[in-house]
Scaffold this motif. Sequence first.
Motif, PDB file in Angstrom:
ATOM      1  N   ARG A  67       0.842  -1.192   0.000  1.00  0.00           N
ATOM      2  CA  ARG A  67       0.000   0.000   0.000  1.00  0.00           C
ATOM      3  C   ARG A  67       0.879   1.244   0.000  1.00  0.00           C
ATOM      4  NH1 ARG A  67      -2.056  -1.192   6.141  1.00  0.00           N
ATOM      5  NH2 ARG A  67      -0.439  -0.010   7.278  1.00  0.00           N
ATOM      6  N   PRO A  68       0.330   2.384  -0.393  1.00  0.00           N
ATOM      7  CA  PRO A  68       1.104   3.627  -0.388  1.00  0.00           C
ATOM      8  C   PRO A  68       1.697   3.912   0.991  1.00  0.00           C
ATOM      9  CG  PRO A  68      -0.918   3.942  -1.620  1.00  0.00           C
ATOM     10  CD  PRO A  68      -1.021   2.585  -0.977  1.00  0.00           C
ATOM     11  N   GLY A  69       2.958   4.333   0.979  1.00  0.00           N
ATOM     12  CA  GLY A  69       3.662   4.589   2.226  1.00  0.00           C
ATOM     13  C   GLY A  69       4.624   3.490   2.598  1.00  0.00           C
ATOM     14  N   ASP A 104       6.127   0.630   9.114  1.00  0.00           N
ATOM     15  CA  ASP A 104       6.081   0.854  10.572  1.00  0.00           C
ATOM     16  C   ASP A 104       7.180   0.077  11.288  1.00  0.00           C
ATOM     17  OD1 ASP A 104       3.825   2.444  10.212  1.00  0.00           O
ATOM     18  OD2 ASP A 104       2.470   0.737  10.407  1.00  0.00           O
ATOM     19  N   ALA A 105       8.416   0.179  10.739  1.00  0.00           N
ATOM     20  CA  ALA A 105       9.609  -0.453  11.325  1.00  0.00           C
ATOM     21  C   ALA A 105       9.576  -1.977  11.253  1.00  0.00           C
ATOM     22  CB  ALA A 105       9.807   0.003  12.765  1.00  0.00           C
ATOM     23  N   GLY A 161       2.183  10.279   3.350  1.00  0.00           N
ATOM     24  CA  GLY A 161       2.285  10.488   4.785  1.00  0.00           C
ATOM     25  C   GLY A 161       3.568   9.960   5.396  1.00  0.00           C
ATOM     26  N   VAL A 162       4.454   9.366   4.597  1.00  0.00           N
ATOM     27  CA  VAL A 162       5.720   8.851   5.112  1.00  0.00           C
ATOM     28  C   VAL A 162       6.485   9.976   5.787  1.00  0.00           C
ATOM     29  CG1 VAL A 162       8.011   8.020   4.413  1.00  0.00           C
ATOM     30  CG2 VAL A 162       5.963   6.926   3.523  1.00  0.00           C
ATOM     31  N   CYS A 163       6.987   9.706   6.996  1.00  0.00           N
ATOM     32  CA  CYS A 163       7.713  10.736   7.736  1.00  0.00           C
ATOM     33  C   CYS A 163       8.912  10.140   8.470  1.00  0.00           C
ATOM     34  CB  CYS A 163       6.787  11.435   8.723  1.00  0.00           C
ATOM     35  SG  CYS A 163       7.602  12.673   9.743  1.00  0.00           S
ATOM     36  N   ALA A 164       8.661   9.194   9.375  1.00  0.00           N
ATOM     37  CA  ALA A 164       9.724   8.655  10.219  1.00  0.00           C
ATOM     38  C   ALA A 164      10.847   8.032   9.404  1.00  0.00           C
ATOM     39  CB  ALA A 164       9.141   7.626  11.185  1.00  0.00           C
TER      40      ALA A 164
END
Length: 341
Positions: A67-69, A104-105, A161-164
Motif C-alpha cells: 500500500r502507499p507509504g 512501521d519499522a 504520509g511517510v515521515c519517520a
Amino acid sequence: MSLAVLFGVLSAGAGGIAFAEEDGRFVYLGGTPVGIVLNADGLIVTGISDVVTEEGSARPLEGSGLRPGDVVKELDGEDADNLFEFRKRVSDAKGEVELSVERDARVFKVRATPAKEAASGEKRLGLCLKEDVGGVGTLTFVTERGAYAALGHHVSDPETGVCAELQDGKVFEVAIDGVTKGEAGRAGGLRAELNRLAPPAGRNAENTEIGIYGVWNLPSHGKRVRVAGRGEAHPGHAQVLTTLDGRDPALYDVDIVKCEPQSERAQKGLVISVRDKRLLEKAGGIVQGMSGSPILQDGALVGAVTHVFISDPTRGYGVHARFMLDEAEKIATPVPYKNAA
C-alpha cells in the motif's frame, strides 16, 4: 483552526541585554532558503497499477498487501534505492522476484512475477515508486561546531504520509525566484528551482517534529547571535529574518502576541503577527517556504517560524530556538566549525 506547515514547493530589536560569552549559547543565523531532499533508504510506494499487456490488463501485485507509504528496501536481496536500476532489474528478471518491504519499522517479503508491458516491451510490476521527498524551506542557524537546523517542523511526504523513514538526505543552496501571495483560506508560497546535481550545502541526519538537522558543509556568513533561554521571549516587537527574493535575507517586523514558556520541546511555543508592510505587500504575510525563518527579539534568537494560519496569513506559529539548538547539538560533526565571516 486550520494551519499549514511552511515547507514550500521549493538588525535585532532594540533594548537588548548585553551578555558575556559564558552567559549563553551562540549560533550563526540563517534566514537563507534551502532546497531539501530526504530519502527513505529505499523506494517509497505511492500506488499500485495495472500492467497493460498484449493479452490485456495484468496486476502482478494483486493480493500482495502492498500500500502507499510502504518502502521497498530490497529487490532479490539487493538494495533498492535507485528507481532506474530497480526498473531495469525487474525487466531483466527471468521469473518471480522478491521484494523486502518496510512498514512501521517491520520488514516483510512480497513475491510476484512481472508482466510484459505491451507499449514498452519491458516487464513491470505495476508498482508506482519515488526515490525521495523534496521541497523548499529556510535555514534557521548553524552551530559553532557546524551542525545546521532548518524548518522548525518535520518533513513528510504529502502523497503517502511517510515521515519517520525520511532521515538521511541533502540540503542545497537555492535562490527564491518568485512568491505566491497568501490570502485567507489559501496558503501562499516561495518558489525556487533545485539543482540536485549541485554540491550539497549539508547532509541531513535527523528529521524531527521540530525541524531537520545535519552537518553543514559550507562556511557560514550569518551573524553570530545568542540563543534565548527559557522565559526570555515575551509578547511584543520582534523581527523575522527571511528571504523573499534571491538568496539574501532581510529583517521584517512582527509582533509576538503569545508566548508559552514550555519546559519540553514542542512546535507551537510562539504566535506571531506580521506588521511589516513590505512583507504584507509582497507575500500577504507568512507563506510556505518560510518555515525555519529565525525570529529575533531583544538581540537574541528566540524562535523559528513553523506554521501559518490558513484563515489569516498574517499570523503563524513559531518554535522556541532553544529546543532546536538542543537537537542540533546532538549532531556529530567531524571538526569544530569556523565561521568564514
